[in-house]
Motif scaffolding. Sequence first.
Motif, PDB file in Angstrom:
ATOM      1  N   UNK A 269     -14.660  17.111  13.254  1.00 11.02           N
ATOM      2  CA  UNK A 269     -16.197  17.149  13.676  1.00 11.02           C
ATOM      3  C   UNK A 269     -16.891  16.389  15.122  1.00 11.02           C
ATOM      4  N   UNK A 270     -15.777  15.282  15.182  1.00 15.01           N
ATOM      5  CA  UNK A 270     -16.104  14.074  15.783  1.00 15.01           C
ATOM      6  C   UNK A 270     -17.026  13.879  15.931  1.00 15.01           C
ATOM      7  N   UNK A 271     -18.097  13.024  14.037  1.00 14.59           N
ATOM      8  CA  UNK A 271     -19.534  12.877  13.962  1.00 14.59           C
ATOM      9  C   UNK A 271     -19.281  10.916  14.723  1.00 14.59           C
ATOM     10  N   UNK A 272     -21.059  11.298  14.924  1.00 11.58           N
ATOM     11  CA  UNK A 272     -20.509   9.855  15.531  1.00 11.58           C
ATOM     12  C   UNK A 272     -20.666   8.134  14.653  1.00 11.58           C
ATOM     13  N   UNK A 273     -20.031   7.587  15.051  1.00 14.25           N
ATOM     14  CA  UNK A 273     -19.545   6.432  14.067  1.00 14.25           C
ATOM     15  C   UNK A 273     -19.861   5.502  14.734  1.00 14.25           C
ATOM     16  N   UNK A 274     -20.579   4.401  15.244  1.00 19.43           N
ATOM     17  CA  UNK A 274     -20.975   2.944  15.375  1.00 19.43           C
ATOM     18  C   UNK A 274     -22.446   2.931  16.283  1.00 19.43           C
ATOM     19  N   UNK A 275     -22.352   1.837  16.846  1.00 17.92           N
ATOM     20  CA  UNK A 275     -23.393   1.956  18.114  1.00 17.92           C
ATOM     21  C   UNK A 275     -24.223   3.432  18.669  1.00 17.92           C
TER      22      UNK A 275
END
Length: 297
Positions: A269-275
């Motif tokens: 799903x390419x979810x955001x992880x990080x900054x």
Amino acid sequence: MKQAIVLIFLLFGLRVFSQQVADNKYLPVVKKANQKEEIFVDEAHNNFHTVSNRFKPFATLLRRAGYTVKGFTNKFSDNSLKKIKTLVISNALASGSRPPFVTPTKSAFTNEEIKVIKKWVAKGGSLFLIADHMPFAGASEKLGAAFEFKFYDSFLLDKDRRGIFDFSKKNSMLAKHKITSNKSPYGKIKRVRTFTGQAFKIPNKAQSILKTNEKLIVYLPDTMWRFSSKTKRFKATNMSQGAVIKYKKGKVAVFGEAAMFTAQLAGRSQFKVGMNAEEASENYKFLLNLIYWLQSK
């Protein structure tokens, strides 16, 4: 029900670990830094994060702030570190390491390299050491110990075995320091989010910036991402996931989680992880303040 939650967590962890890619569209607005020192990122120790791959957003952010960031592909020696002021080591592994990762984890660095790093810092070098959850914590355990940090080849999780945490002034887990204060070049930091790593014990002269407590648990599985009722564990009381120390003429910053310093897209799903995650909106400023502290006298 609990078994189902754990199974989902394990599958999530294994999938995300293998499918993390850099989010190169993450470009926050930043002001130029006054510091002109070059920053070198270790790429000679089978690193999971490199400037051309998963740590590219890290490098891009610092370059946009005015720094020069380069990959460092040499083994550590007196000669190779001679002209370097700031060195970043993120998630190093021993040569040939590959899944499934099981204990004991081999050191990513030779004893001679560790002696060289320690001497280099003592003479004025600035080391930014990032060692994430197992197996990365184990691979950097000896290097951390050289500066009296005690790593555990582990995972820092809550009672439901989730590992995403917010460190804030409100919950007393974010410490007061130049890095987090109004006096820092990128402003006061109110919250920092981390994305599953390790916790460690710090030496008396170090200051914990990301403070853990008895509500968090250190899990020590024999195999990465595999947990059961028999998995060894203990409370993370008075431990840290991020700390700094002045060592003789140099400085050392030690952090137990790497995603917080980059921007990644994870899973199908390419979810955001990080900054780049909405809840981690201050992480990039925290990183810039940290680099400024490392390079200032």
